[in-house]
Design a protein around this motif. Structure first.
Motif, PDB file in Angstrom:
ATOM      1  N   CYS A 173      81.257 -62.409  18.776  1.00 16.17           N
ATOM      2  CA  CYS A 173      80.269 -61.958  17.807  1.00 16.17           C
ATOM      3  C   CYS A 173      80.047 -60.446  17.911  1.00 16.17           C
ATOM      4  O   CYS A 173      79.136 -59.997  18.599  1.00 16.17           O
ATOM      5  N   VAL A 174      80.879 -59.671  17.250  1.00 13.00           N
ATOM      6  CA  VAL A 174      80.730 -58.219  17.244  1.00 13.00           C
ATOM      7  C   VAL A 174      79.918 -57.837  16.012  1.00 13.00           C
ATOM      8  O   VAL A 174      80.299 -58.166  14.890  1.00 13.00           O
ATOM      9  N   PRO A 175      78.769 -57.177  16.187  1.00 17.14           N
ATOM     10  CA  PRO A 175      77.948 -56.838  15.016  1.00 17.14           C
ATOM     11  C   PRO A 175      78.638 -55.824  14.121  1.00 17.14           C
ATOM     12  O   PRO A 175      79.303 -54.896  14.596  1.00 17.14           O
ATOM     13  N   THR A 176      78.497 -55.988  12.825  1.00 14.57           N
ATOM     14  CA  THR A 176      79.009 -55.015  11.866  1.00 14.57           C
ATOM     15  C   THR A 176      77.967 -53.921  11.679  1.00 14.57           C
ATOM     16  O   THR A 176      76.790 -54.095  12.017  1.00 14.57           O
ATOM     17  N   GLN A 177      78.390 -52.808  11.098  1.00 10.80           N
ATOM     18  CA  GLN A 177      77.458 -51.719  10.885  1.00 10.80           C
ATOM     19  C   GLN A 177      76.358 -52.119   9.906  1.00 10.80           C
ATOM     20  O   GLN A 177      75.199 -51.725  10.068  1.00 10.80           O
ATOM     21  N   SER A 178      76.694 -52.919   8.933  1.00  6.21           N
ATOM     22  CA  SER A 178      75.681 -53.353   7.961  1.00  6.21           C
ATOM     23  C   SER A 178      74.638 -54.253   8.628  1.00  6.21           C
ATOM     24  O   SER A 178      73.443 -54.174   8.309  1.00  6.21           O
ATOM     25  N   GLU A 179      75.071 -55.096   9.564  1.00  5.68           N
ATOM     26  CA  GLU A 179      74.119 -55.938  10.292  1.00  5.68           C
ATOM     27  C   GLU A 179      73.189 -55.091  11.143  1.00  5.68           C
ATOM     28  O   GLU A 179      71.970 -55.328  11.199  1.00  5.68           O
ATOM     29  N   ILE A 180      73.758 -54.091  11.800  1.00  4.32           N
ATOM     30  CA  ILE A 180      72.943 -53.203  12.636  1.00  4.32           C
ATOM     31  C   ILE A 180      71.948 -52.427  11.781  1.00  4.32           C
ATOM     32  O   ILE A 180      70.769 -52.298  12.132  1.00  4.32           O
ATOM     33  N   GLY A 289      67.565 -61.333   8.098  1.00  6.71           N
ATOM     34  CA  GLY A 289      68.421 -62.283   7.398  1.00  6.71           C
ATOM     35  C   GLY A 289      69.860 -62.274   7.867  1.00  6.71           C
ATOM     36  O   GLY A 289      70.763 -62.749   7.162  1.00  6.71           O
ATOM     37  N   VAL A 290      70.089 -61.746   9.073  1.00  3.03           N
ATOM     38  CA  VAL A 290      71.441 -61.748   9.640  1.00  3.03           C
ATOM     39  C   VAL A 290      71.726 -63.155  10.145  1.00  3.03           C
ATOM     40  O   VAL A 290      71.074 -63.640  11.074  1.00  3.03           O
ATOM     41  N   SER A 291      72.688 -63.820   9.540  1.00  4.07           N
ATOM     42  CA  SER A 291      72.942 -65.232   9.842  1.00  4.07           C
ATOM     43  C   SER A 291      73.672 -65.444  11.161  1.00  4.07           C
ATOM     44  O   SER A 291      73.475 -66.461  11.829  1.00  4.07           O
ATOM     45  N   ARG A 292      74.516 -64.504  11.547  1.00  2.12           N
ATOM     46  CA  ARG A 292      75.265 -64.681  12.800  1.00  2.12           C
ATOM     47  C   ARG A 292      74.353 -64.446  14.000  1.00  2.12           C
ATOM     48  O   ARG A 292      73.427 -63.646  13.938  1.00  2.12           O
ATOM     49  N   PRO A 293      74.628 -65.114  15.132  1.00  2.00           N
ATOM     50  CA  PRO A 293      73.750 -64.985  16.310  1.00  2.00           C
ATOM     51  C   PRO A 293      74.003 -63.711  17.106  1.00  2.00           C
ATOM     52  O   PRO A 293      74.301 -63.742  18.305  1.00  2.00           O
ATOM     53  N   VAL A 294      73.862 -62.569  16.444  1.00  2.00           N
ATOM     54  CA  VAL A 294      74.091 -61.284  17.106  1.00  2.00           C
ATOM     55  C   VAL A 294      72.963 -61.018  18.098  1.00  2.00           C
ATOM     56  O   VAL A 294      71.792 -61.176  17.769  1.00  2.00           O
ATOM     57  N   ARG A 295      73.324 -60.610  19.311  1.00  2.00           N
ATOM     58  CA  ARG A 295      72.336 -60.272  20.332  1.00  2.00           C
ATOM     59  C   ARG A 295      72.435 -58.797  20.682  1.00  2.00           C
ATOM     60  O   ARG A 295      73.398 -58.126  20.332  1.00  2.00           O
ATOM     61  N   PHE A 296      71.444 -58.307  21.414  1.00  3.12           N
ATOM     62  CA  PHE A 296      71.483 -56.903  21.836  1.00  3.12           C
ATOM     63  C   PHE A 296      72.727 -56.656  22.671  1.00  3.12           C
ATOM     64  O   PHE A 296      73.370 -55.614  22.552  1.00  3.12           O
ATOM     65  N   HIS A 297      73.097 -57.616  23.502  1.00  4.44           N
ATOM     66  CA  HIS A 297      74.270 -57.447  24.363  1.00  4.44           C
ATOM     67  C   HIS A 297      75.548 -57.251  23.543  1.00  4.44           C
ATOM     68  O   HIS A 297      76.502 -56.624  24.000  1.00  4.44           O
ATOM     69  N   ASP A 298      75.565 -57.783  22.325  1.00  6.45           N
ATOM     70  CA  ASP A 298      76.760 -57.651  21.480  1.00  6.45           C
ATOM     71  C   ASP A 298      76.992 -56.220  21.013  1.00  6.45           C
ATOM     72  O   ASP A 298      78.098 -55.883  20.577  1.00  6.45           O
ATOM     73  N   LEU A 299      75.959 -55.375  21.101  1.00  9.38           N
ATOM     74  CA  LEU A 299      76.146 -53.954  20.796  1.00  9.38           C
ATOM     75  C   LEU A 299      77.168 -53.347  21.756  1.00  9.38           C
ATOM     76  O   LEU A 299      77.874 -52.397  21.417  1.00  9.38           O
ATOM     77  N   ARG A 300      77.233 -53.901  22.943  1.00  9.69           N
ATOM     78  CA  ARG A 300      78.172 -53.441  23.971  1.00  9.69           C
ATOM     79  C   ARG A 300      79.611 -53.614  23.507  1.00  9.69           C
ATOM     80  O   ARG A 300      80.463 -52.754  23.729  1.00  9.69           O
ATOM     81  N   HIS A 301      79.881 -54.704  22.826  1.00 14.49           N
ATOM     82  CA  HIS A 301      81.233 -54.955  22.318  1.00 14.49           C
ATOM     83  C   HIS A 301      81.618 -53.914  21.264  1.00 14.49           C
ATOM     84  O   HIS A 301      82.723 -53.370  21.278  1.00 14.49           O
ATOM     85  N   LYS A 302      80.687 -53.655  20.370  1.00 13.88           N
ATOM     86  CA  LYS A 302      80.966 -52.678  19.319  1.00 13.88           C
ATOM     87  C   LYS A 302      81.143 -51.288  19.915  1.00 13.88           C
ATOM     88  O   LYS A 302      82.029 -50.530  19.512  1.00 13.88           O
ATOM     89  N   ALA A 303      80.310 -50.949  20.885  1.00 17.98           N
ATOM     90  CA  ALA A 303      80.396 -49.629  21.507  1.00 17.98           C
ATOM     91  C   ALA A 303      81.756 -49.423  22.172  1.00 17.98           C
ATOM     92  O   ALA A 303      82.392 -48.372  22.011  1.00 17.98           O
ATOM     93  N   ILE A 304      82.217 -50.431  22.918  1.00 20.02           N
ATOM     94  CA  ILE A 304      83.499 -50.303  23.618  1.00 20.02           C
ATOM     95  C   ILE A 304      84.643 -50.199  22.619  1.00 20.02           C
ATOM     96  O   ILE A 304      85.562 -49.400  22.791  1.00 20.02           O
TER      97      ILE A 304
END
Length: 376
Positions: A173-180, A289-304
């Motif tokens: 679950c990598v957050p997209t920029q629009s979700e962020i 209204g973000v349907s995917r279970p994005v968590r704060f920790h998932d920001l780490r995936h996008k950052a890397i």
């Protein structure tokens, strides 16, 4: 000591009698399995005689010893709520089984039922690890006649006999920029929000730090000359304490740090509770209204992934993220085919720019040489 009987069903029953111990009986699908069980049980009984272990009191159950273990360990430390929740679930599942009767078949059934529920292998392994702590407590502290390695053996068999993927959900679950952007926009409407979540979120994206690391940064650990920070006791598979690491803060991250510090000279840069940060993020995600279970920790995936996208190499990204090897780090990368084309085109542009610059310098040197010759 052990006797074997073939039953009308085709199964084999083994009965083990030993002086000073209750008879042990079990049924298996083959004679080979029955003899293997008998050999292992006889070894345990021999060890009990040598070490002075005792049988559990009549009526003792797994549930009884889970409660006993929790009372024992909570005198010295406080368990996290998640661990307590798992222990309660284990008590509900195995609580009525006699502690000495707990067997591999019970654990196999547990694993299969968890698979049916859709639980990932890593979660099941964590459950078994906590159960293993209880069994070792029974064996080492209570000196009971139990197999202390029973849950460990089941946990280690997950990858092979049960063919489960020991893999965390978070890598999917990598957050997209629009979700962020949608999540950050929610906080603009929260006038009473104590935590400056938009800046904390951006800092996480600029550094790949965990929320616990972000909230633990102290002003005293900042180096204003080198624009670095020391992360104390950073998460490490082997070293739990004293694993301090100096990490560079890129310009965007450093700018946020300067704004938060202001004129202060000590204390936390981000004086927030990491659990509160996580909760605020999750609530904003739902409201956005973000349907995917994005968590704060998932920001780490996008950052890397973004670090690799701007051209940082593996050692550089590993320093930023705190990973010790590429095998672990690559779980957090989500490079797409388009990213490879972009990187290649960018490299070609840089090489072409360098070639053009060299050609221009060579032409300029030639012109200056001809000018000097004409003046002479």
């Amino acid at each position: 000591m052990a006797s074997f009987q073939k039953l009308p069903s085709g199964n084999w029953r083994v009965l083990i009698r030993a002086k000073g111990h209750k008879p042990v009986s079990a049924t298996f699908s083959s004679e080979k399995l029955a003899k293997a069980f008998a050999k292992d049980k006889e070894r345990q009984l021999e060890e009990i005689r040598a070490t002075g272990r005792t049988a559990a009191p009549k009526g003792s159950t797994v549930g009884h010893y889970i409660d006993d273990y929790l009372d024992y360990i909570q005198h010295g430390r406080t368990l996290q709520r998640s661990a307590l929740f798992i222990y309660r679930a284990l008590r509900d599942r195995f609580g009525k089984i006699g502690i000495e009767k707990l067997s591999k078949s019970h654990l196999d059934a547990f694993i299969e039922s968890r698979k049916i529920e859709g639980v990932q292998g890593q979660t099941i392994a964590g459950d078994l690890s906590l159960l293993s702590s209880v069994l070792r407590y029974c064996y080492n502290t209570k000196h009971l006649d139990v197999d202390p390695d029973l849950a460990d053996k089941a946990r280690k068999s997950l990858k092979t006999s049960h063919k489960l993927r020991i893999k965390s959900r978070e890598v999917e679950c990598v957050p997209t920029q629009s979700e962020i952007d949608s999540i950050i926009a929610v906080f603009a409407l929260k006038k009473r929000q104590v935590i400056d979540m938009p800046q904390v979120i951006r800092f996480g994206l600029y550094t790949s730090m965990r929320q616990s690391e972000i909230c633990r940064i102290r002003i005293e650990d900042l180096n204003y000359d080198n624009k670095t920070v020391i992360i104390r006791d950073r998460k490490h598979p082997d070293e739990k304490m004293g694993n301090d690491e100096t990490v560079p803060l890129l310009p965007s991250a450093w700018e946020i740090v300067e704004k938060f510090v202001g004129g202060r000279t000590s204390g936390f840069v981000f004086p927030y509770n990491p659990k509160s940060v996580c909760t605020a993020f999750t609530r904003a995600r739902t409201k956005a209204g973000v349907s995917r279970p994005v968590r704060f920790h998932d920001l780490r995936h996008k950052a890397i992934t973004d670090f690799f996208g701007i051209g940082l190499n593996v050692p550089q990204v590993a320093l930023m993220s705190g990973h010790r090897d590429w095998q672990t780090l690559k779980r957090y990368t989500h490079v797409k085919a388009a990213d490879v084309h972009t990187a290649y085109n960018s490299l070609n542009i840089k090489q072409q720019d360098a070639k053009n610059l060299n050609d221009q310098v060579a032409w300029l040197v030639q012109q200056m040489g001809e000018l000097r010759g004409a003046q002479a």
